[in-house]
Design a protein around this motif. Sequence first.
Motif, short mmCIF file in Angstrom:
data_model
loop_
_atom_site.label_atom_id
_atom_site.label_comp_id
_atom_site.label_asym_id
_atom_site.label_seq_id
_atom_site.Cartn_x
_atom_site.Cartn_y
_atom_site.Cartn_z
N ASP A 1 29.53 34.30 46.40
CA ASP A 1 29.99 35.69 46.46
C ASP A 1 31.46 35.70 46.03
O ASP A 1 32.05 34.65 45.72
CB ASP A 1 29.83 36.25 47.87
CG ASP A 1 29.73 37.77 47.89
OD1 ASP A 1 30.02 38.40 46.85
OD2 ASP A 1 29.38 38.32 48.95
N MET A 2 32.03 36.88 46.01
CA MET A 2 33.44 37.01 45.63
C MET A 2 34.10 38.07 46.50
O MET A 2 33.51 39.11 46.80
CB MET A 2 33.57 37.37 44.16
CG MET A 2 35.03 37.56 43.70
SD MET A 2 35.21 37.81 41.94
CE MET A 2 34.90 36.17 41.34
N ASP A 3 35.33 37.76 46.92
CA ASP A 3 36.16 38.75 47.61
C ASP A 3 36.89 39.55 46.53
O ASP A 3 37.83 39.05 45.90
CB ASP A 3 37.16 38.03 48.53
CG ASP A 3 37.99 39.00 49.35
OD1 ASP A 3 38.18 40.16 48.92
OD2 ASP A 3 38.47 38.60 50.43
N TYR A 4 36.43 40.79 46.29
CA TYR A 4 36.99 41.57 45.19
C TYR A 4 38.38 42.12 45.52
O TYR A 4 39.05 42.67 44.65
CB TYR A 4 36.03 42.71 44.82
CG TYR A 4 34.78 42.19 44.15
CD1 TYR A 4 34.80 41.82 42.81
CD2 TYR A 4 33.61 42.02 44.87
CE1 TYR A 4 33.66 41.32 42.20
CE2 TYR A 4 32.46 41.52 44.26
CZ TYR A 4 32.50 41.18 42.92
OH TYR A 4 31.38 40.67 42.31
N GLY A 5 38.82 41.93 46.76
CA GLY A 5 40.20 42.29 47.09
C GLY A 5 41.18 41.24 46.62
O GLY A 5 42.25 41.56 46.11
N THR A 6 40.78 39.99 46.78
CA THR A 6 41.66 38.87 46.40
C THR A 6 41.14 38.14 45.17
O THR A 6 41.84 37.27 44.64
CB THR A 6 41.76 37.87 47.55
OG1 THR A 6 40.45 37.34 47.82
CG2 THR A 6 42.29 38.55 48.81
N TYR A 7 39.90 38.46 44.75
CA TYR A 7 39.22 37.78 43.65
C TYR A 7 39.04 36.29 43.91
O TYR A 7 39.01 35.48 42.99
CB TYR A 7 39.97 38.01 42.33
CG TYR A 7 39.91 39.45 41.88
CD1 TYR A 7 38.78 39.97 41.27
CD2 TYR A 7 40.99 40.30 42.12
CE1 TYR A 7 38.73 41.31 40.89
CE2 TYR A 7 40.95 41.64 41.73
CZ TYR A 7 39.79 42.13 41.12
OH TYR A 7 39.72 43.45 40.76
N GLU A 8 38.93 35.97 45.18
CA GLU A 8 38.65 34.58 45.54
C GLU A 8 37.14 34.38 45.63
O GLU A 8 36.42 35.21 46.18
CB GLU A 8 39.30 34.23 46.87
CG GLU A 8 40.81 34.16 46.81
CD GLU A 8 41.40 33.66 48.13
OE1 GLU A 8 40.61 33.37 49.04
OE2 GLU A 8 42.64 33.57 48.22
N GLU A 9 36.69 33.26 45.09
CA GLU A 9 35.28 32.93 45.16
C GLU A 9 34.90 32.45 46.56
O GLU A 9 35.68 31.75 47.22
CB GLU A 9 34.92 31.86 44.13
CG GLU A 9 35.09 32.34 42.69
CD GLU A 9 34.74 31.25 41.69
OE1 GLU A 9 35.11 30.08 41.95
OE2 GLU A 9 34.09 31.55 40.68
#
Length: 559
Positions: A514-522
């Motif tokens: 998945d991806m954290d679209y706030g930080t763009y961290e995978e």
Amino acid sequence: MKRLFTLFTGLCVMLLAGCNDEYDDSALVKRLDDFEQRLERLERLCNDINTNLGSMQTIVTALDRGDYITSVEPLTENGSMVGYTIRFAKGTPIVVYNGKPGTAPVVSVKKDTDGIYYWTLDGEWITDGGKKLPVSGQNGTSPKLKIEEEYWYISYDDGTTWTKLDKATGEKGDDGAGILVDMDENYVYFTLPDGRTVTVPRAEGGSEPQPSVPHILYAVGQELVPGQGHYYATLWKDGKRQLLTDGSADSFCNGVYVDGNKVYVVGCEAIGDLFDDGYYEPYPLNVGVMWQFEVGNETQVTRSVLSDGKRATSPVAVAAAGENIYAAGFETLENSDRKAVYWRNGQMEYLSDGSTDALAYCVAAEGNDVYVGGYVQPADNKSGGIACIWKNGVAQNLTDGSTLAKVNAICIDGGVLYAAGAEKVSGGRWKGVLWKDGQPTYFTEEVGTEVTGLYVKEGKYIIEGNMTADSGDIVTCIWTEEGVQVISEGMALCQGTGLAVAGSDIYVAGNAYDMDYGTYEEIYRSPVWKNGTEIALEVVSSDNFTVWGLACAFVDTQE
């Protein structure tokens, strides 16, 4: 028996010499009948005890192999119950005879502090050359008893030599204690001649679905070291975390295998020679590592290095049989091709010559034979791949190289070799394949299938992996003869990474992206499901951990 012959001869002479119409020989005949009956009882007792000794060995072997009991059937003779016939899920049936305390030698088994069962005689360890005699394993043996000249004799070498023991009486036919059997819905309890109890898991129903059996779940993988860009190698025991490395070097675990009370884990640590690929800063190559410990002593880990660090090496699977421990994986060459390799007791051997790409994904062993599954790229078809099984290092091709095929999981059931993997034609999608002694059966259409686990019992299979749905989602699945079951419902991208089975309990591991679209961290997290329900894992980094292997250790409840 000399004394029997002498007594019988003397009686015959007396009978002949004193034979007349007035002589009453009934007392002598009764004495002779009683004597013969006593000898007959002793011979039967000796046979029953020897049967029980062989059965004790089978019971202990069942514990060591994680076997369990499927049925307990009363054994009757002349209308009386004299014992039981015990049937196992994997091992051969045994007979145990009842008995009661008497004066026969008390031969039994006892678990020592090393977790191994050894033979005892009248409560003392049986030794040969100062070494205790193990009950099971490659050096396991079963003592034998006999009666000669009205004395007990015992042999520890299958009858080659005999040691004289106490006198055999048998006046009432109750000289020896048998094995007493009791059970509940989960266990069979064997009370041995010395009063010690050994407990074996049971599951009624024969080949039908089995209830749960007592076990421990081991999971292995990796966790991100906080504040760093590399990983710990991690072991989970029933969800509780244990780090196998200190975080100073990038590390991870690829596979785990349980052999009785021994647990073997293989993986890598980036501690090899520095490698400069021309793109990144020089980095240390992966070195193959094996960790091993005993069930219940997980903190007492022995670590072994499997490669010299000159080339990147990755053991990805492990197995054991008898005294041999095997691992399988690959070594990466300077041109980025791989050579398939396997290890026997820490010694690495090449399965391919490096002229084309080759990988080993899985390993299984039985007796002195070891089977490694993988693929080899054909020299004349760089887009193809030959699904291959190496038996004792010799390649056996399952496909001809015109397609791209591979063996990802392998196991042995009832002497039959099963292999599972995938195959695709050029430009197509992968379809799942199960080979039974080399003969293929396709269990999916061309849907994009990846296999990472295989379990077979009595010819019935459970295959684990993932497939690509029509929506494009990658879902973790298990396949049986009844069809496919999606495990990772609600997840868009979740690869299957591991399978373990204990009775009716089916464990599946996945790797969800998945991806954290706030930080763009995978985000990488590994759910582990028990019968379709996710179980909790204790983790260091909840958004960056992966489980790559599962295995169950079956628990002997005897303390």
